[in-house]
Design an enzyme around this catalytic site. Structure first.
Site, PDB file in Angstrom:
ATOM      1  N   PHE A  75       0.596  -1.067   0.265  1.00  0.00           N
ATOM      2  CA  PHE A  75      -0.400   0.093   0.068  1.00  0.00           C
ATOM      3  C   PHE A  75       1.024   1.819   0.255  1.00  0.00           C
ATOM      4  O   PHE A  75       1.869   1.038   1.030  1.00  0.00           O
ATOM      5  CB  PHE A  75      -1.269   0.018   1.086  1.00  0.00           C
ATOM      6  N   LYS A  89      10.360   3.145   6.688  1.00  0.00           N
ATOM      7  CA  LYS A  89       9.425   3.633   7.914  1.00  0.00           C
ATOM      8  C   LYS A  89      10.273   2.875   8.873  1.00  0.00           C
ATOM      9  O   LYS A  89      10.343   2.779  10.242  1.00  0.00           O
ATOM     10  CB  LYS A  89       7.511   2.955   8.199  1.00  0.00           C
ATOM     11  N   MET A 100      -1.235  30.683 -24.654  1.00  0.00           N
ATOM     12  CA  MET A 100       0.539  30.480 -25.695  1.00  0.00           C
ATOM     13  C   MET A 100      -0.009  29.319 -26.736  1.00  0.00           C
ATOM     14  O   MET A 100       0.411  29.545 -27.891  1.00  0.00           O
ATOM     15  CB  MET A 100       2.073  29.818 -24.486  1.00  0.00           C
TER      16      MET A 100
END
Lengths: 170, 556
Positions: free
Chosen positions: B111, B161, B469
């Protein structure tokens, strides 16, 4: 033209990805790349064969220098050097062809490293031309599998590529 | 005594003199934020990680110090990517710290896991994945060293971690030894002698400067050089401000939207003295038509820039300031009267201009009025697009590190977070953001950051309700087949800004503009001025793709 670069790098994770990534994203063509550690386990040496003119080669080596993990680069193409490649070839055999193949092996000073009922595996070392010739000689028998290491190279004589001379002194 | 790696990281940052971190927390970076709680380092919470990276960049650009940004793993890290690429292209020193999933999960598609060191390899000067807790202090030391020395650039540290929570004996290393990293600072003596000789022989010299002069803090030496050898100065976008914009020898920006005088001078010169610039394609136009009559001296800290795009006859690798110091003692005062007269004529004849009139405010006029109201002595941040070019053309930057813009990457959305970083870097100065309605909408979520931090930004939106632009490009390259350039819905920016605590103005006439300008620069608080401009205005001059820079299109 093909150039042979001897590149000393820190043996850190990702260093191969950094070098390979640099070649691909800047559009330089690697012909072969061989890598392994040196006598100093903290340092690895790559032999990179790259195609390009002088201007491309200058950029290749400058861009390589910019990688923090790259310690030293020598273009040894134009200096006298020894270069070798190793090939393993598994070739079809039967009772009729075995003798001829073993003769070819002798001519090329190749070794038979595995013996099977229907095949032989041969090992051969040499410069690229010799390896190419060896491969061609075996092709008519039917090559089942082939693996080449890519070129490794070293300067001849008293000259050497090592970290005793650092980037700055080049 | 042992402390955790996260605590050690914060200690390292303190010892590097870091005063500010722009960041956004998350799961994998939790231990670092926990350690940051007890530090005197100030953390600025942005509204998006991209904002954190751009803000750190704006801070670094205005201060010359290393900007620090921080994010968690996965999406936090990928959101930094644009900011890192932007800093890499413009050689801005950043250290980015990302959380990573715990070591055992690395490589398992966990995750919020992404391979951020793999992703950022081509857009960082170097990056590290911390695998050995004991190495952390050395890695931080190296990261700062690499970011700020040589050709500056972003360095990323990815910290898993579990490692962040591992205790280590803390000692911050005193010095850095890197076998493969030794930037050349001092220029080669013989090359510098040779350069002096070429300069003294030259009859039509031009000094072409880039961001390297800003990075090297070499403005003083540059002025000295230009005045000693009587040479006009042209600048890249990134170099603006390194040489005083109001100096008689300054010809303005060169290149695709460069001043005609600057492009003509480069085309006609017999010696091009290049300082910290890299012959970008937006500068050279057709390479063979760039400085065709000139010998090229190229001073750059990065040897890989030498002869990359344009062949250099005399390369000098080194820090621009150091090289100029060494060069100046070898030079005598000289005058190139005929050349300076010619160049002076071009400068006068081809001064930046525009067609006044029409029902709309002219964007160029708005820039000139901002200049007039501020005396030019403010920090100006821009986004990317037409407004950026109009600022480059019409705002005469007098000092270095006061123009904050995304050059190499051309990154829309840089402006607001860049301005926020600039304001933190220079809290006593007025920071003006000139943006467009397109760019502004990319990162206007950071208005909340500006409001929360009470930053008195002065924002001018040059609003043509379209991507000007791109529209201009389609006009010239797609036969006016306009596609995906018009916004049929544009929010009321003034009202929006008021929601965020800004004073908001919408201006359509000169009178309204004057009122808003006076308000903006007398008010102590944040102000946004939404300026309705001519939607069909083009940036001129314009060098078409494949053309020489001396053959620019211009108003008839």
């Amino acid at each position: 033209m093909y150039h042979t670069l001897a590149v000393l790098v820190e043996n850190s994770p990702g260093v191969l990805a950094r070098v390979a990534g640099l070649f691909s994203r800047r559009g330089y063509n690697i012909d072969s790349l061989a890598v392994g550690r040196t006598d100093n386990p903290a340092i690895s040496r790559m032999t990179i064969v790259v195609e390009g003119d002088e201007r491309v080669l200058e950029q290749v080596s400058k861009q390589l220098h910019k990688l923090v993990d790259v310690i030293k680069i020598s273009d040894i193409t134009s200096s006298p050097h020894v270069d070798r490649e190793l090939v393993l070839i598994k070739v079809n055999t039967d009772a009729g062809s075995r003798g001829e193949i073993m003769q070819i092996a002798q001519i090329f000073r190749a070794n038979i490293v595995d013996y099977g009922h229907k095949n032989l595996t041969l090992e051969c070392t040499g410069n690229q031309e010799k390896i190419n010739a060896f491969e061609e000689a075996l092709r008519p028998f039917g090559i089942k599998e082939l693996v080449r290491t890519g070129k490794v190279a070293m300067l001849r004589g008293a000259k050497y590529t090592n970290i005793n001379r650092t980037k700055e002194e080049d | 005594m042992e402390i955790t790696c996260a605590e050690a990281l914060v200690r390292c940052l303190e010892m590097e003199g870091v005063e500010l971190i722009f960041g956004y927390p998350g799961g994998a970076i939790l231990p670092v934020y926990d350690a940051l709680k007890d530090s005197k380092i100030k953390h600025i919470l942005t509204r998006h990680e991209q904002g954190a990276a751009h803000a750190a960049s704006g801070y670094a650009r205005t201060t010359g110090r290393v900007g620090v940004c921080m994010a968690t793993s996965g999406p936090g890290a990928t959101n930094l990517v644009t900011g890192l690429a932007n800093a890499y292209m413009d050689s801005i020193p950043l250290v980015a710290i990302t959380g990573q999933v715990p070591t055992v999960q690395v490589g398992t598609d966990a995750f919020q896991e992404v391979d951020i060191t793999g992703i950022t390899m081509p857009i960082t000067k170097h990056n590290y994945l911390v695998k050995d807790p004991k190495m952390l202090p050395m890695i931080v030391k190296r990261a700062f060293h690499i970011a700020r020395t040589g050709r500056p650039g972003p360095v990323l540290i990815d910290l898993p971690k579990d490692i962040a929570m591992t205790p280590i004996q803390f000692k911050y290393p005193d010095d850095v030894k890197l076998m493969g990293y030794k930037p050349t600072v001092k220029g080669h003596g013989a090359q510098i002698n040779q350069a002096a000789k070429l300069i003294m022989q030259a009859q039509r010299p031009v000094i072409y400067i880039g961001g390297g002069v800003v990075n090297a803090n070499a403005s003083e030496e540059l002025v000295w050089l230009a005045e000693t050898i009587d040479a006009p100065v042209v600048s890249t976008l990134m170099g603006l401000g390194a040489f005083p914009g109001d100096h008689p020898l300054f010809l303005g920006m060169l290149g695709l939207h460069g001043n005609k005088a600057a492009n003509l001078a480069v085309t006609e010169c017999d010696l091009l003295i290049t300082l910290g610039a890299r012959f970008d394609d937006r500068v050279t136009g057709r390479v063979a038509g760039f400085a065709p009559r000139a010998r090229v001296i190229h001073v750059d800290i990065d040897p890989a820039e030498i002869s990359k795009n344009v062949i250099s006859h005399l390369p000098i690798v080194g820090d621009t300031k150091k090289v100029l110091e060494a060069l100046l003692v070898r030079l005598d005062k000289k005058q190139n009267t005929t050349w300076i007269n010619t160049v002076g004529y071009w400068k006068h004849e081809f001064a930046p201009r525009y067609r006044p009139g029409g029902e709309y405010l002219k964007p160029q006029y708005i820039i000139e009025e901002i200049y007039r109201h501020t005396g030019g002595d403010v920090i100006v941040a821009t986004d990317v697009g037409q407004h950026q070019m109009w600022v480059a053309q019409h705002f005469a930057f007098k000092y270095p590190r006061k123009f904050v813009t995304s050059g190499g990457l051309g990154c829309m959305g840089f402006g607001l977070p860049g301005a926020i970083g600039a304001q933190f870097g220079r809290p006593d100065e007025t920071v003006v953001l000139v943006t467009g309605d397109g760019s502004f909408q990319m990162t206007l979520n950071e208005l909340a950051t500006a409001a929360e931090q009470s930053l008195p930004l002065k924002i001018f939106v040059l609003n043509n309700r379209r991507l000007g632009m791109v529209r201009q490009l389609q006009e010239f390259y797609c036969d006016k087949r306009y596609m995906a350039v018009d916004f049929t819905f544009v929010p009321d920016f003034a009202a929006l800004a008021r929601v965020y605590g800004f004073k908001g103005f919408t201006v359509r006439t000169d009178q309204e503009l004057q009122t808003a300008l006076t308000e903006a620069f007398s008010d102590q608080g944040p102000v946004l001025v939404d300026c309705a401009i001519d939607p069909d205005e083009n940036v001129m001059p314009m060098v078409l793709a494949g053309a020489d820079i001396c053959d620019a299109l211009d108003y008839e």
